[in-house]
Design an enzyme around this catalytic site. Structure first.
Site, PDB file in Angstrom:
ATOM      1  N   LYS A   1       0.836  -1.190   0.000  1.00 25.36           N
ATOM      2  CA  LYS A   1       0.000   0.000   0.000  1.00 25.36           C
ATOM      3  C   LYS A   1       0.878   1.249   0.000  1.00 25.36           C
ATOM      4  CE  LYS A   1      -0.409   0.147   5.046  1.00 25.36           C
ATOM      5  NZ  LYS A   1      -1.332   0.170   6.197  1.00 25.36           N
TER       6      LYS A   1
ATOM      7  N   ARG B   1     -10.761   0.706  14.351  1.00 29.12           N
ATOM      8  CA  ARG B   1     -10.873   1.240  12.984  1.00 29.12           C
ATOM      9  C   ARG B   1     -11.862   0.362  12.233  1.00 29.12           C
ATOM     10  NH1 ARG B   1      -4.660   2.068  11.017  1.00 29.12           N
ATOM     11  NH2 ARG B   1      -4.972  -0.153  10.646  1.00 29.12           N
TER      12      ARG B   1
ATOM     13  N   TYR C   1      16.073  30.009   9.660  1.00 28.27           N
ATOM     14  CA  TYR C   1      14.965  30.767  10.243  1.00 28.27           C
ATOM     15  C   TYR C   1      15.031  30.701  11.766  1.00 28.27           C
ATOM     16  CZ  TYR C   1      12.599  31.193   5.719  1.00 28.27           C
ATOM     17  OH  TYR C   1      12.273  31.504   4.431  1.00 28.27           O
TER      18      TYR C   1
END
Length: 396
Positions: A46, A147, A273
């Site tokens: 998958k 699930r 940053y």
């Protein structure tokens, strides 16, 4: 005269995800080596083979001894079948809109389909009628994952509905373990007990069920008594055991780039940053043209090392400053011989064998597990995060 260069031409992108099918084949053989003869291995491909390429991964796993394939989405399973991979294939994740279109073709191709509710069962039955072919179904039982899957109290009902339809045949029952990556967690034993009780009820209702499968990679490596008829191997195929294991596995994906620029900076130079890094000495910084848009996790900023292949050997270099969208900075050290154009290994395996560093010391290749630990995630996410903008190159 100007020559147009296609913007997406992979020849002009410095980043590469190099896939080694022989590593997938090797890993499959390693895992089949711990299975009893009666236990088959389903290669889970998958998510485009966990970012390795679905067909590449499938073919390599079959060469290594896998005899089943598994893909979450029916369209993926259909693609596997149409690629001429003549082995049983299982798919398990679909909803009504796409199921109406894709499932008839999936069933016509002989792909097995998982069901975990009466609605899913009806969708599969309707698709089987449209295909005029009996569908082989795997009854999924929810034993605590929460699930997909039928709750145990409704297993008999679902089994009865399946056997009452001539277009359906029960091929297997299965479940998915929620905590197998922690062998000390009692949840696994609880789930197995729940599954065994529900499986017994199912068999009482419908008669013998040919196959049962419980284990994915973690339980396969730690709980041999749970191998049953079939194990479903995902992350293990790609070189990352989710539990400590004596089974040696090889990473199958190596992420590389090339140095874009090298510059000398004085001590107390800030990088990135938020100026989260300041150099503590004069040093050489390397700019690499890869960042979080390509799949590097920003949360790993300043916590990982990469390998730079210089003219005189590999050297480790720590990533410093914030990981940006399309670039990162590494501290090469003041004596580094690295230069623009040098290859850099972000994680995986060194493709031509690991050489000692410039001082003759052994080096450790960074892995997706290292990046996962640094970023507070798991190797699965690191591998599947490698963007489609990074060209795949299949080795061999």
């Amino acid at each position: 005269m100007t020559v147009p260069i296609p913007a997406e031409d992979p020849r002009h992108v410095p980043n590469r995800a190099v896939i080694d099918p022989s590593a997938i084949t090797y890993n499959t053989r390693q895992i089949t080596g711990v299975l009893e003869e009666q236990t088959a291995l389903m290669a889970i491909v998958k998510a485009d083979g966990y970012g390795h390429g679905m067909l590449t991964a499938a073919r390599a796993a079959l060469e290594g001894g896998a005899t089943w394939l598994g893909a979450a989405h029916p369209a993926s399973a259909l693609a596997l079948s149409r690629a001429g991979l003549d082995v049983p294939i299982l798919t398990w994740l679909f909803e009504p809109s796409t199921a109406q279109v894709v499932l008839p073709e999936v069933i016509k191709a002989g792909v097995d389909v998982s069901v975990g509710s009466e609605l899913m069962l009806r969708m599969v039955a309707d698709a089987a009628r449209a295909a005029d072919r009996r569908a082989r179904v795997h009854i999924k039982i929810d034993t605590g994952m929460g699930r997909g899957g039928v709750v145990p109290s409704r297993v008999r009902e679902l089994g009865h509905a399946a056997t009452s339809d001539d277009y359906l045949s029960i091929a297997a029952a299965w479940t998915h373990l929620s905590a197998a990556d922690d062998p000390s967690d009692p949840m696994t034993d609880q789930q197995v007990e729940t599954f065994d009780a529900a499986f017994a009820q199912l068999c009482e209702e419908v008669g013998p069920v040919p196959l049962q499968h419980i284990s994915a990679t973690a339980a396969t490596l730690t709980r041999p008594e749970l191998h049953r008829d079939l194990v479903r191997i995902g992350i293990g195929l790609y070189g990352y055991p989710p539990v400590p294991s004596p089974v040696r596995l090889r990473p199958a994906l190596t992420l590389t780039t090339r140095v874009a620029m090298v510059k000398e900076v004085p001590a107390r130079s800030t990088v990135g940053y938020g100026h989260i890094h300041t150099t503590d000495q004069p040093t050489r910084l390397g700019l690499l043209p890869i960042g979080y848009a390509d799949g590097l996790h920003r949360a790993a900023s300043g916590k990982v090392e990469v390998l730079v292949r210089t003219r005189s050997g590999y050297q480790a270099a720590r990533q410093v400053g914030r990981i940006s969208m399309d670039q990162i900075v590494v501290d090469l050290g003041p004596e580094s011989r690295a230069q623009a154009g040098d290859e850099v290994v972000l994680f995986g395996e060194v493709l031509d064998g690991l050489l000692p560093d410039e001082e003759g010391r052994a080096l450790t290749v960074p892995t997706a597990a290292d990046w996962a630990e640094a970023g507070g995630t798991i190797p699965y996410e690191v591998l599947t995060s490698v963007s489609a903008s990074v060209p795949r190159q299949v080795k061999g």
